[in-house]
Write an enzyme that holds these catalytic residues in place. Structure first.
Site, mmCIF file in Angstrom:
data_model
loop_
_atom_site.group_PDB
_atom_site.id
_atom_site.type_symbol
_atom_site.label_atom_id
_atom_site.label_comp_id
_atom_site.label_asym_id
_atom_site.label_seq_id
_atom_site.Cartn_x
_atom_site.Cartn_y
_atom_site.Cartn_z
ATOM 1 N N LYS A 51 -11.069 5.365 9.616
ATOM 2 C CA LYS A 51 -11.760 5.090 8.346
ATOM 3 C C LYS A 51 -11.391 3.671 7.925
ATOM 4 O O LYS A 51 -10.397 3.116 8.413
ATOM 5 C CB LYS A 51 -11.352 6.111 7.269
ATOM 6 C CG LYS A 51 -9.865 6.221 7.033
ATOM 7 C CD LYS A 51 -9.561 7.245 5.969
ATOM 8 C CE LYS A 51 -8.068 7.421 5.800
ATOM 9 N NZ LYS A 51 -7.688 8.382 4.791
ATOM 10 N N SER A 98 4.769 7.717 2.041
ATOM 11 C CA SER A 98 5.316 6.416 2.444
ATOM 12 C C SER A 98 4.886 5.317 1.487
ATOM 13 O O SER A 98 3.887 5.445 0.791
ATOM 14 C CB SER A 98 4.856 6.062 3.859
ATOM 15 O OG SER A 98 3.472 5.806 3.849
ATOM 16 N N VAL A 99 5.703 4.268 1.472
ATOM 17 C CA VAL A 99 5.351 3.058 0.720
ATOM 18 C C VAL A 99 5.417 1.919 1.731
ATOM 19 O O VAL A 99 6.343 1.862 2.539
ATOM 20 C CB VAL A 99 6.366 2.796 -0.423
ATOM 21 C CG1 VAL A 99 6.066 1.489 -1.127
ATOM 22 C CG2 VAL A 99 6.357 3.935 -1.419
ATOM 23 N N VAL A 100 4.415 1.034 1.702
ATOM 24 C CA VAL A 100 4.428 -0.101 2.635
ATOM 25 C C VAL A 100 4.709 -1.367 1.834
ATOM 26 O O VAL A 100 4.036 -1.644 0.842
ATOM 27 C CB VAL A 100 3.094 -0.206 3.419
ATOM 28 C CG1 VAL A 100 3.109 -1.404 4.363
ATOM 29 C CG2 VAL A 100 2.823 1.075 4.193
ATOM 30 N N ASN A 131 -7.818 2.655 7.252
ATOM 31 C CA ASN A 131 -6.870 2.562 8.364
ATOM 32 C C ASN A 131 -7.228 1.444 9.348
ATOM 33 O O ASN A 131 -6.723 1.406 10.465
ATOM 34 C CB ASN A 131 -6.767 3.906 9.083
ATOM 35 C CG ASN A 131 -6.027 4.930 8.229
ATOM 36 O OD1 ASN A 131 -5.238 4.551 7.350
ATOM 37 N ND2 ASN A 131 -6.281 6.199 8.464
ATOM 38 N N ASP A 161 -8.199 9.855 12.589
ATOM 39 C CA ASP A 161 -8.274 9.457 11.183
ATOM 40 C C ASP A 161 -8.856 8.046 11.045
ATOM 41 O O ASP A 161 -8.349 7.218 10.286
ATOM 42 C CB ASP A 161 -6.887 9.543 10.526
ATOM 43 C CG ASP A 161 -6.984 9.631 9.004
ATOM 44 O OD1 ASP A 161 -8.088 9.911 8.495
ATOM 45 O OD2 ASP A 161 -5.961 9.413 8.322
ATOM 46 N N ASP A 220 -2.319 3.419 11.385
ATOM 47 C CA ASP A 220 -2.131 4.804 10.959
ATOM 48 C C ASP A 220 -2.443 5.809 12.066
ATOM 49 O O ASP A 220 -3.494 6.471 12.056
ATOM 50 C CB ASP A 220 -2.966 5.088 9.696
ATOM 51 C CG ASP A 220 -2.450 6.327 8.972
ATOM 52 O OD1 ASP A 220 -1.605 7.049 9.565
ATOM 53 O OD2 ASP A 220 -2.874 6.568 7.833
ATOM 54 N N THR A 270 -10.080 12.877 7.369
ATOM 55 C CA THR A 270 -10.537 12.614 5.994
ATOM 56 C C THR A 270 -11.969 13.150 5.876
ATOM 57 O O THR A 270 -12.806 12.830 6.730
ATOM 58 C CB THR A 270 -10.472 11.088 5.725
ATOM 59 O OG1 THR A 270 -9.137 10.655 6.016
ATOM 60 C CG2 THR A 270 -10.816 10.748 4.292
ATOM 61 N N LYS A 277 6.847 0.032 6.609
ATOM 62 C CA LYS A 277 6.407 1.338 6.093
ATOM 63 C C LYS A 277 7.680 2.158 5.890
ATOM 64 O O LYS A 277 8.401 2.455 6.852
ATOM 65 C CB LYS A 277 5.467 1.991 7.111
ATOM 66 C CG LYS A 277 4.888 3.320 6.689
ATOM 67 C CD LYS A 277 3.738 3.689 7.634
ATOM 68 C CE LYS A 277 3.251 5.095 7.452
ATOM 69 N NZ LYS A 277 2.093 5.389 8.303
ATOM 70 N N GLY A 297 0.843 -1.198 0.000
ATOM 71 C CA GLY A 297 0.000 0.000 0.000
ATOM 72 C C GLY A 297 0.870 1.238 0.000
ATOM 73 O O GLY A 297 2.095 1.162 0.164
HETATM 74 P P1 ADP Z 1 -0.187 6.467 5.712
HETATM 75 O O1 ADP Z 1 -0.016 6.963 7.089
HETATM 76 O O2 ADP Z 1 0.815 7.046 4.796
HETATM 77 O O3 ADP Z 1 -1.620 6.539 5.223
HETATM 78 P P2 ADP Z 1 -0.590 3.709 6.420
HETATM 79 O O4 ADP Z 1 0.067 3.311 7.692
HETATM 80 O O5 ADP Z 1 -2.050 3.964 6.500
HETATM 81 O O6 ADP Z 1 0.186 4.903 5.772
HETATM 82 O O7 ADP Z 1 -0.300 2.577 5.314
HETATM 83 C C1 ADP Z 1 -0.678 2.781 3.955
HETATM 84 C C2 ADP Z 1 -1.310 1.501 3.418
HETATM 85 O O8 ADP Z 1 -0.358 0.423 3.451
HETATM 86 C C3 ADP Z 1 -2.491 0.965 4.236
HETATM 87 O O9 ADP Z 1 -3.672 1.621 3.923
HETATM 88 C C4 ADP Z 1 -2.476 -0.500 3.852
HETATM 89 O O10 ADP Z 1 -3.041 -0.712 2.579
HETATM 90 C C5 ADP Z 1 -0.991 -0.827 3.754
HETATM 91 N N1 ADP Z 1 -0.481 -1.310 5.060
HETATM 92 C C6 ADP Z 1 -0.022 -0.561 6.070
HETATM 93 N N2 ADP Z 1 0.352 -1.329 7.122
HETATM 94 C C7 ADP Z 1 0.122 -2.595 6.753
HETATM 95 C C8 ADP Z 1 0.271 -3.888 7.416
HETATM 96 N N3 ADP Z 1 0.746 -3.956 8.660
HETATM 97 N N4 ADP Z 1 -0.092 -5.001 6.747
HETATM 98 C C9 ADP Z 1 -0.585 -4.921 5.498
HETATM 99 N N5 ADP Z 1 -0.765 -3.760 4.833
HETATM 100 C C10 ADP Z 1 -0.416 -2.615 5.445
HETATM 101 MG MG MG Z 2 -3.438 5.561 6.004
#
Ligand code: ADP
Ligand code: MG
Length: 396
Positions: free
Chosen positions: A149, A35-37, A152, A147, A165, A184, A52, A30
């Site tokens: 939703k 950021s890139v996860v 998250n 946040d 998040d 949001t 992340k 995601g």
């Molecule tokens: P941001 O704060 O930039 O929105 P997030 O922490 O919400 O970042 O992560 C972005 C996306 O990455 C999430 O909406 C989800 O799709 C994916 N993601 C984040 N953490 C995990 C995790 N622990 N397992 C699987 N996917 C994750």
């Molecule tokens: Mg997020």
């Protein structure tokens, strides 16, 4: 510059030696604002995690380092709850930050909802209870998430939720309120909007999260958010007036319990009867939320007599089912033709007929054969030809 199979830029190895020494980065799961996860594998254990990766090199990311460190601080404060994401490791360099989280195999609740369109009341209840439990823990530490939703809320391999998040989360002292506009649009609480639009409005606090829970619950049940309008200004006005309805046909099949819960959470201001549970004292609002879900969904209280009666009913049902094994086989047409009296079900019919014919019961062993009543082949106890005719002495 290192690039992965999908053409995504990977962080410079020198800047992130610690992370690369311990983990093997894999595909992107995601993306967030900056950021890139990625899924990653811990080399020593082979265990999977989600990393992340936050890029600090871009000049547009001013303040991201501080914000990420605040997020880490909050994640450590709320750690150890079954429905909150667990932070496993942190690596930082001047250009990248790596936050290594437990992996949520089933991704975002948002994607799950997009696949299934709506969730049943039963599944919504499970998710809402888990979310409110997680939130009670977060609020118990004085933290407001800001946040909430479906994007998250992640789902683990058992479809249990993991709240994630905490980028906008903030620790509040009991008397502190906030005025900052963040979150949001579709999930923003009216008091948060008001304090940014109307001069002199009081600030907001923890109850904004409970409002978002109401929006989430509504969305899970019918697949569309309560205040949505293609013109954002109209949506904002709908939120501030608390204008939503249960009118669409999708709501016809939904019971009053979730509707009542949504009505309690999507309350704009103080109700005429006093404080609304959502806007009650901040730390209590969540506890009330959990209690409401528990109370309204728990069903009937335990009743020993009814339980005992139910037990007896079950035992009876089991005995009947077991007896089914002794149910007669289907009646064979061949046997019915040749020897109907052998068949138990027909025997009774034959006896009744015999009664009607003879005007009394026909007993076995009295020279009367009840089965003979149903004999359907010719009885050959008469002479076949005059030659075979018995000689009757004395007949004239
Ligand atoms: P941001 O704060 O930039 O929105 P997030 O922490 O919400 O970042 O992560 C972005 C996306 O990455 C999430 O909406 C989800 O799709 C994916 N993601 C984040 N953490 C995990 C995790 N622990 N397992 C699987 N996917 C994750
Ligand atoms: Mg997020």
């Amino acid at each position: 510059m290192a690039v992965d199979d999908d053409g995504d830029v990977l962080p410079d190895r020198d800047a992130a030696k610690g992370f690369y020494a311990k983990y093997e980065p894999k595909e992107v799961l995601g993306r967030g604002g900056c950021s890139v996860v990625r899924r990653c594998i811990e080399k020593e254990t082979g265990q999977q995690f989600a990393a992340k990766i936050i890029d600090l090199s871009d000049s547009s990311t001013d303040g991201v380092y501080e914000a990420t460190m605040r997020e880490v601080e909050v994640l450590r404060l709320v750690a150890g709850h079954p429905f909150i994401i667990e932070l496993h490791d942190v690596f930082e360099s001047s250009t990248f930050i790596f936050l290594v989280f437990e992996l949520c195999e089933h991704g975002e609740l948002f994607d799950h909802l997009t696949t299934v369109v709506t969730l049943s009341e039963k599944k919504t209840k499970v998710i809402m209870r888990q979310l409110l439990e997680a939130l009670a823990h977060v609020h118990g530490k004085g933290i407001v998430h800001r946040d909430l939703k479906p994007e998250n809320i992640l789902l683990d391999d058992n479809y249990n939720i993991k709240l994630t998040d905490f980028g906008f989360a903030k620790v509040l002292t009991p008397s502190e309120t906030l005025t900052e506009l963040c979150g949001t649009p579709g999930y923003l609480a009216p008091e948060l909007l008001r304090c940014n639009m109307i001069e002199g409005s009081p600030g907001y606090g923890h109850p904004v999260d409970l409002w978002a829970c109401g929006v989430i619950m509504y969305t899970l049940l019918v697949g569309c958010p309560p205040f949505w309008h293609r013109k954002q200004m109209v949506m904002i006005r709908n939120i501030m007036e608390g204008k939503y309805s249960f009118q669409s046909p999708e709501w016809d099949d939904i019971t009053d319990t979730p509707k009542d819960l949504i009505s309690i959470t999507l309350v704009v201001g103080i109700t005429p009867s006093g404080c609304s549970p959502r806007l009650d004292s901040p730390s209590r609002s969540q506890i009330i939320g959990v209690t409401l879900v528990e109370k309204q969904y728990k069903g009937r209280p335990f009743n020993a007599k009814k339980m005992f009666q139910f037990g007896i009913m079950c035992v009876r049902a089991v005995i009947r089912i077991q007896r089914l094994r002794f149910t007669p086989e289907p009646v064979s047409l061949a046997v019915t033709r040749v020897d109907p009296y052998r068949i138990k079900a027909l025997r009774k019919v034959i006896d009744n007929c015999a009664f009607r014919v003879y005007g009394h019961w026909v007993k076995k062993g009295e020279g009367q054969d009840r089965a003979a009543l149903f004999q359907n082949y010719p009885k050959l106890d008469f002479p076949r030809s005059p030659m075979e005719a018995p000689l009757i002495v004395g007949q004239s």
